[in-house]
Design a protein around this motif. Structure first.
Motif, mmCIF file in Angstrom:
data_model
loop_
_atom_site.group_PDB
_atom_site.id
_atom_site.type_symbol
_atom_site.label_atom_id
_atom_site.label_comp_id
_atom_site.label_asym_id
_atom_site.label_seq_id
_atom_site.Cartn_x
_atom_site.Cartn_y
_atom_site.Cartn_z
ATOM 1 N N VAL A 86 11.811 -1.785 8.447
ATOM 2 C CA VAL A 86 12.144 -2.823 9.876
ATOM 3 C C VAL A 86 12.119 -4.178 9.287
ATOM 4 O O VAL A 86 12.031 -5.186 10.201
ATOM 5 C CB VAL A 86 11.191 -2.439 11.131
ATOM 6 C CG1 VAL A 86 11.620 -1.209 11.569
ATOM 7 C CG2 VAL A 86 9.716 -2.534 10.546
ATOM 8 N N LYS A 202 16.852 -4.916 9.907
ATOM 9 C CA LYS A 202 16.022 -3.804 9.936
ATOM 10 C C LYS A 202 16.965 -2.421 9.830
ATOM 11 O O LYS A 202 18.257 -2.421 10.098
ATOM 12 C CB LYS A 202 15.242 -3.744 11.129
ATOM 13 C CG LYS A 202 16.198 -3.769 12.478
ATOM 14 C CD LYS A 202 15.415 -3.477 13.822
ATOM 15 C CE LYS A 202 14.868 -2.089 14.071
ATOM 16 N NZ LYS A 202 16.046 -1.155 14.062
ATOM 17 N N HIS A 204 19.033 0.726 11.181
ATOM 18 C CA HIS A 204 19.083 0.947 12.512
ATOM 19 C C HIS A 204 18.612 2.405 12.656
ATOM 20 O O HIS A 204 18.084 2.978 11.740
ATOM 21 C CB HIS A 204 20.790 0.963 12.667
ATOM 22 C CG HIS A 204 21.100 1.376 14.195
ATOM 23 N ND1 HIS A 204 20.956 0.385 14.926
ATOM 24 C CD2 HIS A 204 21.962 2.157 14.742
ATOM 25 C CE1 HIS A 204 21.179 0.782 16.246
ATOM 26 N NE2 HIS A 204 22.065 1.880 16.065
ATOM 27 N N GLU A 207 12.897 1.859 15.255
ATOM 28 C CA GLU A 207 12.221 0.976 15.947
ATOM 29 C C GLU A 207 10.941 0.516 15.406
ATOM 30 O O GLU A 207 10.104 1.350 14.984
ATOM 31 C CB GLU A 207 12.175 1.349 17.558
ATOM 32 C CG GLU A 207 13.602 1.383 18.189
ATOM 33 C CD GLU A 207 14.400 0.387 17.966
ATOM 34 O OE1 GLU A 207 13.955 -0.979 18.121
ATOM 35 O OE2 GLU A 207 15.760 0.458 17.878
ATOM 36 N N PRO A 208 10.495 -0.615 15.310
ATOM 37 C CA PRO A 208 9.163 -0.991 14.924
ATOM 38 C C PRO A 208 7.960 -0.210 15.538
ATOM 39 O O PRO A 208 6.942 0.024 14.748
ATOM 40 C CB PRO A 208 8.930 -2.434 15.174
ATOM 41 C CG PRO A 208 10.419 -3.000 15.368
ATOM 42 C CD PRO A 208 11.244 -1.614 15.894
ATOM 43 N N ASN A 209 8.003 0.130 16.840
ATOM 44 C CA ASN A 209 7.167 0.755 17.527
ATOM 45 C C ASN A 209 7.159 2.228 17.483
ATOM 46 O O ASN A 209 6.502 3.027 18.040
ATOM 47 C CB ASN A 209 7.017 0.262 18.992
ATOM 48 C CG ASN A 209 8.171 0.599 19.798
ATOM 49 O OD1 ASN A 209 9.115 0.853 19.123
ATOM 50 N ND2 ASN A 209 8.172 0.242 21.129
ATOM 51 N N GLN A 210 8.271 2.605 16.845
ATOM 52 C CA GLN A 210 8.489 4.426 16.835
ATOM 53 C C GLN A 210 7.244 4.866 15.917
ATOM 54 O O GLN A 210 7.019 5.908 16.255
ATOM 55 C CB GLN A 210 10.081 4.383 16.134
ATOM 56 C CG GLN A 210 10.359 5.915 15.966
ATOM 57 C CD GLN A 210 11.455 6.115 15.375
ATOM 58 O OE1 GLN A 210 12.533 5.220 15.703
ATOM 59 N NE2 GLN A 210 11.806 7.136 14.672
ATOM 60 N N LYS A 236 23.991 -3.569 15.389
ATOM 61 C CA LYS A 236 23.539 -4.275 16.371
ATOM 62 C C LYS A 236 22.907 -5.615 16.030
ATOM 63 O O LYS A 236 22.195 -5.779 15.133
ATOM 64 C CB LYS A 236 22.320 -3.470 17.237
ATOM 65 C CG LYS A 236 21.898 -4.019 18.674
ATOM 66 C CD LYS A 236 20.947 -2.991 19.233
ATOM 67 C CE LYS A 236 20.600 -3.247 20.506
ATOM 68 N NZ LYS A 236 19.627 -2.199 21.313
ATOM 69 N N LEU A 238 20.175 -8.222 16.916
ATOM 70 C CA LEU A 238 18.821 -8.561 17.685
ATOM 71 C C LEU A 238 18.337 -9.853 17.486
ATOM 72 O O LEU A 238 18.985 -10.709 16.963
ATOM 73 C CB LEU A 238 17.672 -7.558 17.298
ATOM 74 C CG LEU A 238 18.386 -6.012 16.959
ATOM 75 C CD1 LEU A 238 17.122 -5.267 16.298
ATOM 76 C CD2 LEU A 238 18.443 -5.354 18.557
ATOM 77 N N SER A 248 20.628 -5.182 12.675
ATOM 78 C CA SER A 248 20.172 -3.740 12.864
ATOM 79 C C SER A 248 21.089 -3.156 12.148
ATOM 80 O O SER A 248 22.413 -3.078 12.560
ATOM 81 C CB SER A 248 19.863 -3.133 14.409
ATOM 82 O OG SER A 248 19.359 -1.728 14.238
ATOM 83 N N HIS A 266 18.120 5.350 6.199
ATOM 84 C CA HIS A 266 17.261 5.732 7.190
ATOM 85 C C HIS A 266 16.746 7.131 7.568
ATOM 86 O O HIS A 266 15.770 7.300 8.181
ATOM 87 C CB HIS A 266 18.010 5.113 8.640
ATOM 88 C CG HIS A 266 19.141 5.836 8.952
ATOM 89 N ND1 HIS A 266 20.450 5.739 8.856
ATOM 90 C CD2 HIS A 266 19.050 7.249 9.849
ATOM 91 C CE1 HIS A 266 21.279 6.744 9.253
ATOM 92 N NE2 HIS A 266 20.473 7.543 9.937
ATOM 93 N N SER A 270 12.818 8.334 9.217
ATOM 94 C CA SER A 270 12.975 8.315 10.752
ATOM 95 C C SER A 270 12.445 9.764 11.052
ATOM 96 O O SER A 270 12.632 10.921 10.229
ATOM 97 C CB SER A 270 14.309 8.191 11.103
ATOM 98 O OG SER A 270 14.243 8.420 12.710
#
Length: 283
Positions: A86, A202, A204, A207-210, A236, A238, A248, A266, A270
């Motif tokens: 990320v 980062k 796609h 998410e950083p908090n994932q 995306k 951001l 993203s 990814h 993930s």
């Protein structure tokens, strides 16, 4: 005005932002203490370049790199500064030759020109300049490196303190570099025409908090992508914590053996590997 006895080229500073070169005319019969009327006119300097070509206002920014934001278009990118899935930097691969040419021209110019060293008072925070960048490169001998130098474009960042080294952001490479004022020069106007060549990015679908990336995850990611070319799709746009644009992006390795499927970077980082790949959705 009295007759002129001496004409010379001088370097004039008008405030902290702009330094001009001009032709200074000095009257020959003024007494000491008298108010002297001076006339300054632009002159040509080295390489027949005018003042307008020599110096730019440090507040003037190069244009941003235009990145297509469409899932029907692919862009070729190089990944740099891969800290984690990320947090990394991308450069447009198709512009790499232009960047190489720009920095080669800057290095040749600043190394061969007689430049007056800048001082802290000549610099402004968030101004754009040229900086002499020292870095290491690998050589043929195992574990051996050599030091090289080149001039690159930068922006001055905080902390900005006279008693500390100057912190610069190398805008075409996405890295920070500390230096001294005498290794910084003002940009020629022609050096501003090339768009900024790096973007914070980062992966796609992640998410950083994932999830929390372990040091092993980050090293594995760095080994897979650092300095390598990929086919990318900008999914995306951001903003990072500083309010600056962050991309993203989906990175695809298309260099697999003939007959093998393309590798989506990814998918290895993930928790929803298969779902993310099958549901190719842009949000």
């Amino acid at each position: 005005m009295a007759s002129i006895s001496e004409t010379q080229t001088v370097r004039l500073k008008t405030g902290p932002t702009v330094i001009y070169y001009g032709r200074l005319s000095i009257p020959n019969n003024e007494k000491s203490g008298d108010t002297v009327e001076l006339s300054v006119s632009p002159v040509e300097v080295e390489n027949n370049e005018t003042e307008d070509e020599i110096i730019t206002d440090p507040n003037e920014s190069p244009p941003k790199l235009a990145i297509e934001k469409s899932k029907s278009l692919f862009i070729d990118v190089i990944v740099k500064n891969a800290a984690s899935p990320v947090n990394f930097t991308i450069q447009n691969y198709r512009q790499s030759k232009n960047l190489e040419g720009l920095e080669s021209a800057m290095t040749s110019y600043f190394d061969s020109s007689s430049r007056i060293p800048l001082k802290f008072g000549d610099l402004i925070l968030h101004g754009y300049y040229a900086v002499k960048y020292t870095y290491s490169v690998d050589v043929d001998v195992k574990d051996k490196k050599k030091m090289e130098q080149r001039w690159v474009r930068c922006r001055i960042m905080k902390p900005f303190n006279e008693n500390m080294p100057i912190l610069t952001h190398l805008i075409d490479h996405g890295i920070y570099y500390a230096t001294e004022p005498n290794h910084i020069q003002q940009l020629k106007r022609s050096y501003l025409k090339t768009p900024i060549q790096s973007y914070e990015a980062k992966l796609h679908f992640i998410e950083p908090n994932q999830l929390q990336f372990t040091p092993e995850d980050c090293r594995r990611f760095q080994k897979q992508v650092e300095g390598k070319p990929f086919c990318g799709i900008v999914a995306k746009s951001l903003q990072n914590l500083k309010g600056e644009e962050k991309i993203s992006i989906i990175l695809i390795d298309t260099t697999s053996r003939e007959g093998a499927k393309d590798y989506y970077v990814h998918s290895n980082f993930s928790q929803k590997k298969q779902t993310a790949r099958k549901n190719f959705i842009f949000t």
